[in-house]
Structures are given as C-alpha cells and as structure tokens.
Enzyme design. Structure first.
Site, PDB file in Angstrom:
ATOM      1  N   ALA A  64       2.367 -43.801  23.854  1.00  0.00           N
ATOM      2  CA  ALA A  64       1.354 -42.870  23.348  1.00  0.00           C
ATOM      3  C   ALA A  64       1.574 -41.462  23.893  1.00  0.00           C
ATOM      4  O   ALA A  64       1.865 -41.281  25.072  1.00  0.00           O
ATOM      5  CB  ALA A  64      -0.041 -43.348  23.733  1.00  0.00           C
ATOM      6  N   ASP A  65       1.437 -40.477  23.009  1.00  0.00           N
ATOM      7  CA  ASP A  65       1.460 -39.090  23.433  1.00  0.00           C
ATOM      8  C   ASP A  65       0.051 -38.518  23.271  1.00  0.00           C
ATOM      9  O   ASP A  65      -0.885 -39.261  22.972  1.00  0.00           O
ATOM     10  CB  ASP A  65       2.502 -38.285  22.641  1.00  0.00           C
ATOM     11  CG  ASP A  65       2.257 -38.301  21.128  1.00  0.00           C
ATOM     12  OD1 ASP A  65       1.106 -38.566  20.694  1.00  0.00           O
ATOM     13  OD2 ASP A  65       3.206 -38.044  20.381  1.00  0.00           O
ATOM     14  N   SER A  66      -0.114 -37.229  23.455  1.00  0.00           N
ATOM     15  CA  SER A  66      -1.462 -36.643  23.418  1.00  0.00           C
ATOM     16  C   SER A  66      -2.104 -36.778  22.037  1.00  0.00           C
ATOM     17  O   SER A  66      -3.313 -36.999  21.934  1.00  0.00           O
ATOM     18  CB  SER A  66      -1.435 -35.181  23.864  1.00  0.00           C
ATOM     19  OG  SER A  66      -0.560 -34.436  23.041  1.00  0.00           O
ATOM     20  N   ASP A  94      -1.533 -39.241  19.900  1.00  0.00           N
ATOM     21  CA  ASP A  94      -1.915 -40.651  19.811  1.00  0.00           C
ATOM     22  C   ASP A  94      -3.232 -40.900  20.548  1.00  0.00           C
ATOM     23  O   ASP A  94      -4.068 -41.671  20.089  1.00  0.00           O
ATOM     24  CB  ASP A  94      -0.838 -41.557  20.409  1.00  0.00           C
ATOM     25  CG  ASP A  94       0.429 -41.599  19.575  1.00  0.00           C
ATOM     26  OD1 ASP A  94       0.334 -41.587  18.334  1.00  0.00           O
ATOM     27  OD2 ASP A  94       1.510 -41.653  20.178  1.00  0.00           O
TER      28      ASP A  94
END
Length: 76
Positions: A33-35, A37
C-alpha cells in the site's frame, strides 16, 4: 466481527486471499500500500463499516491489527 470485515475489504482492494491476511499483516510491506491506497482504504472502510477515521489517525495504522483495534474502539 470487525477483523473479518476488514479482511474482506483488504482482500478486495489489494486482490489478495483473505486467508493470507492476519492481524500482523502490514499495509505497506505485505500489501504494498502507498499513500493513495491508504486514502482509498480509508474511504472503503468508512463506507462499508459506517465509521469515520480521522486523517491524523491514519498514519498510526500500519498493520491490520492496528486498523481493527482502532475501529473496535470507535464502535464501543
């Protein structure tokens, strides 16, 4: 049960098997997960569980267990 609901949401959002998600699963390392997500996950959790998550609390949620504990406290 909050954990089961969170697992289902994560499974759908990150296209992983529910059985592979545990309380120790990390959003960034295990699910990638990134920001963006994280924001999308926040929206999905709020829509499906009817609970709001404060923006300032989101960075503290690094594992599935963190999310579940937060949501359970909000329900109480």
């Amino acid at each position: 049960m909050v954990f089961e609901k969170v697992k289902a949401i994560l499974s759908e959002q990150f296209d992983v098997e529910e059985d592979s998600i545990t309380a120790e699963t990390t959003l960034a390392d295990d699910l990638g997960a990134d920001s963006l997500d994280a924001v999308e996950l926040n929206i999905a959790l709020e829509e499906q569980l009817g609970l709001s998550i404060a923006d300032e609390d989101r960075p503290n949620m690094k594992t599935v267990g963190d999310i579940v504990r937060y949501l359970e406290a909000k329900e109480a």
